[in-house]
Write an enzyme that holds these catalytic residues in place. Structure first.
Site, PDB file in Angstrom:
ATOM      1  N   HIS A 166     -32.833  39.362   3.286  1.00  0.00           N
ATOM      2  CA  HIS A 166     -33.403  39.946   4.507  1.00  0.00           C
ATOM      3  C   HIS A 166     -32.313  40.651   5.326  1.00  0.00           C
ATOM      4  O   HIS A 166     -32.459  41.826   5.690  1.00  0.00           O
ATOM      5  CB  HIS A 166     -34.064  38.848   5.341  1.00  0.00           C
ATOM      6  CG  HIS A 166     -34.672  39.327   6.616  1.00  0.00           C
ATOM      7  ND1 HIS A 166     -36.029  39.471   6.793  1.00  0.00           N
ATOM      8  CD2 HIS A 166     -34.107  39.707   7.801  1.00  0.00           C
ATOM      9  CE1 HIS A 166     -36.268  39.924   8.008  1.00  0.00           C
ATOM     10  NE2 HIS A 166     -35.111  40.071   8.649  1.00  0.00           N
ATOM     11  N   GLU A 167     -31.244  39.940   5.601  1.00  0.00           N
ATOM     12  CA  GLU A 167     -30.200  40.526   6.452  1.00  0.00           C
ATOM     13  C   GLU A 167     -29.476  41.662   5.739  1.00  0.00           C
ATOM     14  O   GLU A 167     -29.134  42.672   6.359  1.00  0.00           O
ATOM     15  CB  GLU A 167     -29.211  39.439   6.905  1.00  0.00           C
ATOM     16  CG  GLU A 167     -29.848  38.305   7.711  1.00  0.00           C
ATOM     17  CD  GLU A 167     -30.597  38.760   8.958  1.00  0.00           C
ATOM     18  OE1 GLU A 167     -30.395  39.888   9.427  1.00  0.00           O
ATOM     19  OE2 GLU A 167     -31.416  37.974   9.474  1.00  0.00           O
ATOM     20  N   HIS A 170     -31.316  44.819   6.165  1.00  0.00           N
ATOM     21  CA  HIS A 170     -31.016  45.528   7.419  1.00  0.00           C
ATOM     22  C   HIS A 170     -29.733  46.345   7.281  1.00  0.00           C
ATOM     23  O   HIS A 170     -29.656  47.483   7.748  1.00  0.00           O
ATOM     24  CB  HIS A 170     -30.876  44.530   8.571  1.00  0.00           C
ATOM     25  CG  HIS A 170     -32.186  43.979   9.050  1.00  0.00           C
ATOM     26  ND1 HIS A 170     -33.266  44.760   9.376  1.00  0.00           N
ATOM     27  CD2 HIS A 170     -32.579  42.692   9.263  1.00  0.00           C
ATOM     28  CE1 HIS A 170     -34.274  43.990   9.771  1.00  0.00           C
ATOM     29  NE2 HIS A 170     -33.886  42.738   9.700  1.00  0.00           N
ATOM     30  N   CYS A 178     -40.808  44.658   7.746  1.00  0.00           N
ATOM     31  CA  CYS A 178     -41.897  45.074   6.865  1.00  0.00           C
ATOM     32  C   CYS A 178     -43.161  44.287   7.225  1.00  0.00           C
ATOM     33  O   CYS A 178     -43.088  43.125   7.628  1.00  0.00           O
ATOM     34  CB  CYS A 178     -41.492  44.823   5.414  1.00  0.00           C
ATOM     35  SG  CYS A 178     -42.686  45.431   4.218  1.00  0.00           S
ATOM     36  N   CYS A 202     -40.349  44.521  -1.110  1.00  0.00           N
ATOM     37  CA  CYS A 202     -41.495  45.264  -1.610  1.00  0.00           C
ATOM     38  C   CYS A 202     -40.984  46.600  -2.176  1.00  0.00           C
ATOM     39  O   CYS A 202     -39.799  46.932  -2.064  1.00  0.00           O
ATOM     40  CB  CYS A 202     -42.511  45.501  -0.493  1.00  0.00           C
ATOM     41  SG  CYS A 202     -41.937  46.660   0.767  1.00  0.00           S
ATOM     42  N   CYS A 205     -39.293  48.846   0.578  1.00  0.00           N
ATOM     43  CA  CYS A 205     -38.014  48.323   1.067  1.00  0.00           C
ATOM     44  C   CYS A 205     -36.969  48.335  -0.046  1.00  0.00           C
ATOM     45  O   CYS A 205     -35.781  48.552   0.198  1.00  0.00           O
ATOM     46  CB  CYS A 205     -38.195  46.920   1.623  1.00  0.00           C
ATOM     47  SG  CYS A 205     -39.226  46.888   3.113  1.00  0.00           S
TER      48      CYS A 205
HETATM   49 ZN   LIG Z   1     -34.745  41.049  10.468  1.00  0.00          ZN
HETATM   50 ZN   LIG Z   2     -41.030  45.560   2.522  1.00  0.00          ZN
END
Ligand SMILES: [Zn+2]
Ligand SMILES: [Zn+2]
Length: 220
Positions: A166-167, A170, A178, A202, A205
């Protein structure tokens, strides 16, 4: 946590990512000669003793992004981010400490066992500079044992992989979150939501991350 608090937290995550765009002066980090900050994903180990976790993450990230991954002992003084009265550490200040020591194109993840928070949140597991060089991930509350649940190393590791993805997303340019729950870039406001969120990006992303990683490789 109430739904209202969760929604607020999700919004704050996005706001923090934008705030990261403001940037800080960057200098080269003093690492060993084998580390190439322009190419490598660097995991800064902030005193995590679980070598198996570090090895798992190193192998996972290498396989996921096909970039060299280095695990380095954290050389940074992070004391400015300590909040002794609440026994926690402030994420924005941890991130600033990393950003102040890396060049703009690096991908440096401070992995810490510290319990972390930011702004008015009770806790938060991560922060990143969007389209930038650094992220911070706390493994503390990702451990089921923190919540007095049974030891579950596999679940702990799965959560760590998810938050690091996740990070890193970014840092690869993902500014918001998302809307797809199956995507690791979905925002989470609780441990339950972290578990509900998917393990990988996904399609959309992933394309953004792929472009960023290709750009890193193209500079080599
Ligand atoms: Zn975030
Ligand atoms: Zn996504």
């Amino acid at each position: 946590m109430s739904p209202m608090i969760q929604r607020t937290r999700i919004k704050l995550y996005a706001a923090l990512c934008v705030a990261g765009l403001l940037g800080l002066a960057a200098r080269e980090m003093e690492f060993g000669p084998t580390v190439n900050l322009q190419r490598d994903i660097v995991i800064l180990n902030d005193g995590i003793a679980d070598e198996a976790m570090l090895a798992m993450l190193k192998e996972f990230l290498h396989r996921r992004f096909s970039l060299p991954v280095r695990v380095e002992k954290n050389p940074l003084d992070l004391s400015v981010a300590a909040r002794p009265k609440r026994h926690q550490w402030e994420l924005r200040e941890l991130l600033a400490a990393v950003l102040a020591r890396v060049r703009g194109q690096g991908r440096c993840v401070l992995l810490t066992p510290k319990d972390t928070f930011t702004l008015d949140m009770n806790w938060s597991t991560g922060i990143a500079r969007c389209d930038g060089a650094a992220a911070v991930v706390s493994i503390c509350r990702l451990d089921p044992a923190f919540w007095s649940e049974a030891q579950d190393r596999a679940l702990h590791y799965k959560r760590v992989r998810k938050i690091v993805l996740h990070e890193l997303g970014h840092t690869f340019g993902q500014r918001g979150h998302c809307e797809d729950w199956a995507c690791a870039i979905h925002g989470s406001g609780s441990i339950g939501e972290i578990d509900k969120t998917g393990d990988d990006y996904c399609k959309r992303c992933n394309a953004l991350a792929h472009t960023a990683v290709a750009g890193i490789r193209g500079k080599l």
